[in-house]
Scaffold this motif. Structure first.
Motif, mmCIF file in Angstrom:
data_model
loop_
_atom_site.group_PDB
_atom_site.id
_atom_site.type_symbol
_atom_site.label_atom_id
_atom_site.label_comp_id
_atom_site.label_asym_id
_atom_site.label_seq_id
_atom_site.Cartn_x
_atom_site.Cartn_y
_atom_site.Cartn_z
ATOM 1 N N ALA A 164 0.813 -1.224 0.000
ATOM 2 C CA ALA A 164 0.000 0.000 0.000
ATOM 3 C C ALA A 164 0.843 1.269 0.000
ATOM 4 O O ALA A 164 0.294 2.365 -0.147
ATOM 5 C CB ALA A 164 -0.928 -0.004 1.218
ATOM 6 N N LEU A 165 2.154 1.159 0.136
ATOM 7 C CA LEU A 165 2.992 2.354 0.300
ATOM 8 C C LEU A 165 3.249 3.120 -0.999
ATOM 9 O O LEU A 165 3.082 4.343 -1.021
ATOM 10 C CB LEU A 165 4.317 1.984 0.968
ATOM 11 C CG LEU A 165 4.210 1.422 2.397
ATOM 12 C CD1 LEU A 165 5.600 1.062 2.928
ATOM 13 C CD2 LEU A 165 3.543 2.424 3.333
ATOM 14 N N PRO A 166 3.654 2.476 -2.095
ATOM 15 C CA PRO A 166 3.928 3.261 -3.311
ATOM 16 C C PRO A 166 2.642 3.807 -3.929
ATOM 17 O O PRO A 166 1.561 3.221 -3.779
ATOM 18 C CB PRO A 166 4.575 2.233 -4.258
ATOM 19 C CG PRO A 166 4.988 1.085 -3.393
ATOM 20 C CD PRO A 166 3.998 1.053 -2.275
ATOM 21 N N ALA A 167 2.766 4.909 -4.643
ATOM 22 C CA ALA A 167 1.613 5.475 -5.341
ATOM 23 C C ALA A 167 1.104 4.514 -6.405
ATOM 24 O O ALA A 167 -0.100 4.418 -6.657
ATOM 25 C CB ALA A 167 1.977 6.811 -5.974
ATOM 26 N N GLN A 168 2.045 3.787 -7.049
ATOM 27 C CA GLN A 168 1.673 2.790 -8.053
ATOM 28 C C GLN A 168 2.346 1.477 -7.701
ATOM 29 O O GLN A 168 3.563 1.340 -7.782
ATOM 30 C CB GLN A 168 2.084 3.236 -9.461
ATOM 31 C CG GLN A 168 1.563 2.319 -10.555
ATOM 32 C CD GLN A 168 1.981 2.769 -11.941
ATOM 33 O OE1 GLN A 168 2.343 3.921 -12.144
ATOM 34 N NE2 GLN A 168 1.945 1.860 -12.900
ATOM 35 N N SER A 169 1.533 0.515 -7.286
ATOM 36 C CA SER A 169 2.056 -0.733 -6.758
ATOM 37 C C SER A 169 1.417 -1.915 -7.472
ATOM 38 O O SER A 169 0.220 -1.912 -7.754
ATOM 39 C CB SER A 169 1.757 -0.799 -5.256
ATOM 40 O OG SER A 169 2.271 -1.979 -4.690
#
Length: 251
Positions: A213-218
């Motif tokens: 859930a951390l990166p903007a695009q995962s």
């Protein structure tokens, strides 16, 4: 060349070498420039190494990319290679087009794992690298793959046994002491693909799920009957995932 051909840089894990990527990269489209490195102390890169830290490894990666006139690359990184890539992305974010964390994590070692690193270092000092690798590699495969992929296991053991003792000790210490880099994922302006083995004893599924859930695009690929070595345990599936991800990164 780097301007005409999008570049993928493959970073191996602890006690490995660039040779682990040889078969994995055979099926990649010709439109990509594929680079593999021996990290400091590994493979043939074993001379005059004084610093095995993730930061030193990241500086070395940056040097190599600059020498090859690569301004930006998609980093495909196994295990410790992922720790190096996160240190690289922290310092040189403008050089990262995308990141594949192949059985790797942005979390630091918890106390229990730090204690295990210390035990492993003591074992290596007492018994040598060969004995260590004989017990270290096997559990990295999922149980169902340990005998099925015996040749692959022996291949990795041979690479590991050829790794200098100073490298093994230095890398174990560097992995033990690496900081939390979840902020790198949180601040990432590049897409991230997580490849996760459901039977990975080194990087658990449970520890990775919150990081998705951390990166903007995962993106994520979770694999059953796979341990810590998906590039050997499920080569076709993982290769296709990386190729598809690269297509999105460079589209």
């Amino acid at each position: 060349m780097s301007d005409l051909h999008p570049t993928l840089l493959f970073l191996h894990g602890f006690g490995e070498s660039r040779e682990v990527w040889t078969d994995f990269t055979r099926g990649f489209p010709d439109e990509y420039r594929l680079l593999t490195l021996n990290l400091l102390g590994h493979g043939t890169n074993v001379h005059d190494i004084r610093d095995y830290s993730m930061e030193a490894q990241a500086r070395y990666v940056a040097e190599q990319l600059r020498q090859k006139n690569v301004e930006k690359a998609l980093l495909v990184c196994h295990s410790m290679g992922g720790y190096v890539a996160l240190a690289f992305a922290e310092r040189y974010p403008e050089m990262v087009a995308g990141l594949v964390l192949f059985h790797s994590t942005a979390l630091p070692d918890p106390d229990e794992k730090k204690a295990n690193r210390n035990k492993n270092m003591d074992f290596v000092r007492r018994n040598g690298v060969e004995k260590f690798m004989e017990s270290f590699i096997r559990p990295l495969f999922a149980p169902v793959n340990r005998e099925r992929l015996l040749e692959r296991r022996e291949f990795l053991e041979d690479i590991g046994k050829a790794t200098p003792q100073e490298t093994v000790l230095g890398a174990l210490q560097a992995m033990r002491d690496r900081p939390d880099r979840t902020h790198v994922l949180r601040n990432a302006r590049f897409p991230v693909l997580f490849i996760v083995g459901k039977e990975d004893v080194a990087v658990s599924v449970e520890s990775i799920l919150p990081q998705l859930a951390l990166p903007a695009q995962s993106h994520a690929l979770l694999l059953s009957n796979v341990g810590h070595l998906g590039y050997f345990e499920e080569p076709e599936v993982t290769c296709r995932a990386v190729v598809d991800f690269a297509g999105g990164v460079f589209s």
